[in-house]
Write a protein that holds these residues in place. Structure first.
Motif, mmCIF file in Angstrom:
data_model
loop_
_atom_site.group_PDB
_atom_site.id
_atom_site.type_symbol
_atom_site.label_atom_id
_atom_site.label_comp_id
_atom_site.label_asym_id
_atom_site.label_seq_id
_atom_site.Cartn_x
_atom_site.Cartn_y
_atom_site.Cartn_z
ATOM 1 N N GLU A 186 10.239 90.233 32.949
ATOM 2 C CA GLU A 186 11.239 91.262 32.663
ATOM 3 C C GLU A 186 12.657 90.688 32.714
ATOM 4 O O GLU A 186 13.496 90.987 31.857
ATOM 5 N N VAL A 187 12.915 89.840 33.681
ATOM 6 C CA VAL A 187 14.228 89.217 33.813
ATOM 7 C C VAL A 187 14.478 88.266 32.641
ATOM 8 O O VAL A 187 15.559 88.266 32.050
ATOM 9 N N ARG A 214 18.357 88.793 25.909
ATOM 10 C CA ARG A 214 19.299 89.751 25.326
ATOM 11 C C ARG A 214 20.729 89.277 25.518
ATOM 12 O O ARG A 214 21.554 89.399 24.600
ATOM 13 N N LEU A 215 21.045 88.724 26.686
ATOM 14 C CA LEU A 215 22.389 88.198 26.914
ATOM 15 C C LEU A 215 22.683 87.058 25.940
ATOM 16 O O LEU A 215 23.775 86.984 25.385
ATOM 17 N N VAL A 216 21.715 86.187 25.721
ATOM 18 C CA VAL A 216 21.898 85.102 24.752
ATOM 19 C C VAL A 216 22.173 85.685 23.367
ATOM 20 O O VAL A 216 23.058 85.205 22.648
ATOM 21 N N ASP A 217 21.452 86.739 22.994
ATOM 22 C CA ASP A 217 21.687 87.392 21.690
ATOM 23 C C ASP A 217 23.110 87.941 21.598
ATOM 24 O O ASP A 217 23.769 87.813 20.555
ATOM 25 N N TYR A 251 21.944 97.718 33.134
ATOM 26 C CA TYR A 251 20.484 97.742 33.279
ATOM 27 C C TYR A 251 19.931 96.433 33.826
ATOM 28 O O TYR A 251 18.990 96.430 34.616
ATOM 29 N N HIS A 252 20.518 95.309 33.467
ATOM 30 C CA HIS A 252 19.972 94.038 33.936
ATOM 31 C C HIS A 252 20.198 93.840 35.434
ATOM 32 O O HIS A 252 19.285 93.444 36.160
ATOM 33 N N PHE A 253 21.398 94.123 35.884
ATOM 34 C CA PHE A 253 21.680 93.909 37.301
ATOM 35 C C PHE A 253 20.878 94.873 38.161
ATOM 36 O O PHE A 253 20.423 94.512 39.252
ATOM 37 N N GLN A 254 20.674 96.102 37.699
ATOM 38 C CA GLN A 254 19.827 97.038 38.441
ATOM 39 C C GLN A 254 18.403 96.493 38.540
ATOM 40 O O GLN A 254 17.786 96.552 39.607
#
Length: 131
Positions: free
Chosen positions: A17-18, A24-27, A57-60
């Protein structure tokens, strides 16, 4: 010409999941590379909005996994996340003010974040989680 980031196994934490969210961050970073030099203000605003949504959403997700695992470095990791959020909010203000060089500043910050946070800080967490 600025080179896009190519995802490879060195970015993987082993937590599916991470890793999906990191892709997504790379995108998002690569969309910024595409925008540099010819991006209208609204394109940069869209990228900043994507980064704000990503951070939320990622940090959560990461922090929940860390809490559940009893990760000893959670407080420090949260602080790293807070630094990212603060910087993205500054970029948001810069977009509003249309400051010069914003896209380059964003790219420099995001590449540094990707290199340090994912490849060092997140890997440390993943190693402890998998131990």
């Amino acid at each position: 010409m600025t080179v896009k980031i190519t995802w490879d196994s060195s970015f993987e934490t082993g937590i599916a999941e991470v890793d999906t969210q990191h892709r997504r961050l790379v995108d998002i970073i690569n969309s910024l590379v595409d925008a540099i030099g010819h991006a209208p203000k609204n394109a940069l605003k869209d990228i900043v909005n994507q980064l704000k949504e990503y951070a939320q959403y990622h940090f959560q997700t990461e922090e929940k996994i860390m809490e559940e695992a009893g990760y000893s470095g959670l407080a420090e990791h949260r602080e790293e996340h807070a630094v990212f959020v603060d910087q993205i909010l500054l970029f948001d203000l810069d977009v509003i003010l249309a400051s010069e060089g914003l896209a380059w500043d964003m790219l420099h910050f995001l590449r540094g974040w990707l290199t340090n946070h994912i490849l060092v800080v997140d890997k440390r967490f993943a190693a402890q989680l998998q131990a």
